[in-house]
Design a protein around this motif. Structure first.
Motif, short mmCIF file in Angstrom:
data_model
loop_
_atom_site.label_atom_id
_atom_site.label_comp_id
_atom_site.label_asym_id
_atom_site.label_seq_id
_atom_site.Cartn_x
_atom_site.Cartn_y
_atom_site.Cartn_z
N ILE A 55 0.74 -1.27 -0.13
CA ILE A 55 0.04 0.12 0.03
C ILE A 55 0.92 1.37 -0.01
CG2 ILE A 55 -1.82 1.28 1.24
CD1 ILE A 55 -2.73 -1.30 2.42
N VAL A 56 0.84 2.11 -1.20
CA VAL A 56 1.79 3.30 -1.21
C VAL A 56 0.91 4.48 -0.86
CG1 VAL A 56 2.91 4.50 -2.55
CG2 VAL A 56 2.88 2.24 -3.11
N GLN A 57 1.37 5.00 0.38
CA GLN A 57 0.74 6.30 0.94
C GLN A 57 1.69 7.20 1.54
OE1 GLN A 57 -2.13 7.85 0.41
NE2 GLN A 57 -3.38 7.83 2.39
N SER A 58 2.10 8.34 1.05
CA SER A 58 3.00 9.26 1.58
C SER A 58 2.49 10.26 2.41
CB SER A 58 3.50 10.03 0.53
OG SER A 58 4.89 10.46 0.89
N GLY A 59 3.08 10.58 3.55
CA GLY A 59 2.75 11.51 4.51
C GLY A 59 2.77 13.30 4.00
N CYS A 60 1.75 13.30 3.36
CA CYS A 60 1.78 14.76 2.84
C CYS A 60 0.36 15.20 2.46
CB CYS A 60 2.57 14.84 1.32
SG CYS A 60 1.72 13.75 0.23
N ILE A 89 5.64 4.00 2.54
CA ILE A 89 5.49 5.37 3.15
C ILE A 89 6.53 6.21 2.65
CG2 ILE A 89 4.84 6.88 4.84
CD1 ILE A 89 4.10 4.25 6.48
N PRO A 90 6.68 6.84 1.42
CA PRO A 90 7.83 7.51 1.06
C PRO A 90 8.32 8.53 1.69
CG PRO A 90 6.47 7.15 -0.89
CD PRO A 90 5.73 6.70 0.45
N CYS A 91 7.32 9.41 2.41
CA CYS A 91 7.51 10.51 3.22
C CYS A 91 6.91 10.06 4.72
CB CYS A 91 6.99 11.93 2.84
SG CYS A 91 7.71 13.19 3.89
N PHE A 92 7.48 9.83 5.84
CA PHE A 92 7.10 9.20 7.14
C PHE A 92 6.46 10.49 7.81
CE2 PHE A 92 6.80 7.48 11.11
CZ PHE A 92 6.39 6.10 11.20
N PRO A 93 5.11 10.25 8.13
CA PRO A 93 4.51 11.47 8.74
C PRO A 93 5.09 11.37 10.24
CG PRO A 93 3.01 9.50 8.65
CD PRO A 93 4.18 8.95 7.92
N TYR A 94 5.03 12.60 10.52
CA TYR A 94 5.41 12.90 12.45
C TYR A 94 6.82 12.73 12.56
CZ TYR A 94 0.46 14.06 13.15
OH TYR A 94 -0.76 14.32 13.02
N ALA A 95 7.50 12.60 11.53
CA ALA A 95 9.07 11.97 11.71
C ALA A 95 9.67 13.03 12.60
CB ALA A 95 9.71 11.54 10.24
#
Length: 325
Positions: A55-60, A89-95
């Motif tokens: 599942i592809v979902q980026s944090g944006c 998750i290409p860009c991890f949310p809350y990193a």
């Protein structure tokens, strides 16, 4: 590639499609909608029983909505008897919320949360068996998980871009805009066999830089700022001014995650950059229309190869300092 399904969340469907195209696969059918009370509803439109699901979902974008959508998609696939569910998750949310803040006043300790750990727990509880992400803001986030995490690096794509697009790259200086990125820039400088420098910055509060000190020499050289992400772009724009005042002939910025929120675009337009180069872990089409200095590196090949190797049971850890691009 039998027994594999790739689904896209709504945050970055263009990247998901590029990944699927590189693997020679079709994106799985999924319908996402919101009820009138703004609850998210996800319907997986095909069987995933016994399948290896990605599942592809980026944090944006709408980060909280997209995170909730990802959690629901993971859980929907898990309870539909998927063999394994991997969150890409290409860009991890809350990193950036990876630790408690420093002590504010002598005896009073910060009560800030470690939100990156909370997100890790949520992904695990939702049913994720594996995480694939890119250039985590802090590598210790991998330790927040009790499931495998592959933290990929954009470095091979960055090196390729520098060699192909900067004529003076053999005499350039790679610069970190803060001390925390020293390891990243020294790795790139070593691969290019060039000098590196760093900028020590002091903050009074979040997203506001108080003072900068350059450590290193950039006089009469092309300076290339390298960082993992830029949000409001105050840091990199201040850093660019500092480099020019120190004698740099040109300044480039190369970032993995171009968040570009708030005044970021106007700051870049008014700054002295030759180009601001970002990967497509976050959609940039709208930003490019308002800022011609922004250029994009496609990293779908790296993510696609990570998925292929994971599915085939091959090593991913060796790959991303040696991937042919």
């Amino acid at each position: 590639m039998p027994n594999i399904k790739i689904f896209s969340g709504s945050s970055h469907q263009d990247l998901s499609q590029k990944i699927a195209d590189r693997l020679g696969l079709e994106l799985g059918r999924v319908v996402t909608k919101k009820f009138s009370n703004q609850e998210t509803c996800v319907e997986i439109g095909e069987s995933v029983r016994g399948e290896d699901v990605y599942i592809v979902q980026s944090g944006c974008g709408e980060i909280n909505d997209n995170l909730m959508e990802l959690l629901i998609m993971i859980n929907a696939c898990k309870i539909a008897s998927a063999c394994r569910v991997t969150a890409v998750i290409p860009c991890f949310p809350y990193a950036r919320q990876d630790k408690k803040d420093k002590v504010r006043i002598c005896v009073h300790w910060s009560r800030a949360p470690i939100s990156a750990k909370l997100v890790a727990n949520m992904l695990s509880v939702a049913g994720a068996d594996h995480i694939i992400t890119m250039d985590l803001h802090a590598s210790q986030i991998q330790g927040f998980f009790d499931i495998p995490v592959d933290n990929l690096y954009a470095e091979p794509a960055v090196l390729k871009w520098i060699r192909e697009n900067i004529a003076e790259w053999k005499t350039c200086t790679i610069v970190s805009p803060d001390a925390g990125g020293a390891k990243r820039v020294t790795s790139i400088a070593d691969r290019l066999n060039v000098d590196f420098a760093l900028i020590h910055k002091e903050r009074k509060k979040a997203n506001e830089v108080d003072r900068m000190v350059l450590v290193g020499d950039v006089k009469d050289k092309v300076a290339i700022l390298v960082d993992d992400m830029a949000d409001t772009c105050g840091t990199i724009c201040h850093a660019a001014d500092k480099l020019l005042s120190a004698g740099a002939t040109k300044v480039y910025a190369i970032l993995t995650h171009g968040i570009f929120s708030g005044p970021a675009i106007s700051r870049i337009n008014n700054a002295c950059f030759e180009a601001v180069v970002v990967t497509n872990t976050i959609p940039q089409e709208e930003k490019i229309r308002h800022c011609p200095k922004i250029q994009v590196i496609d990293i779908s090949m790296i993510l696609a190869e990570a998925i292929r190797r994971t599915h085939n049971g091959e090593s991913v850890s060796y790959l991303f300092s040696h991937v042919p691009l």
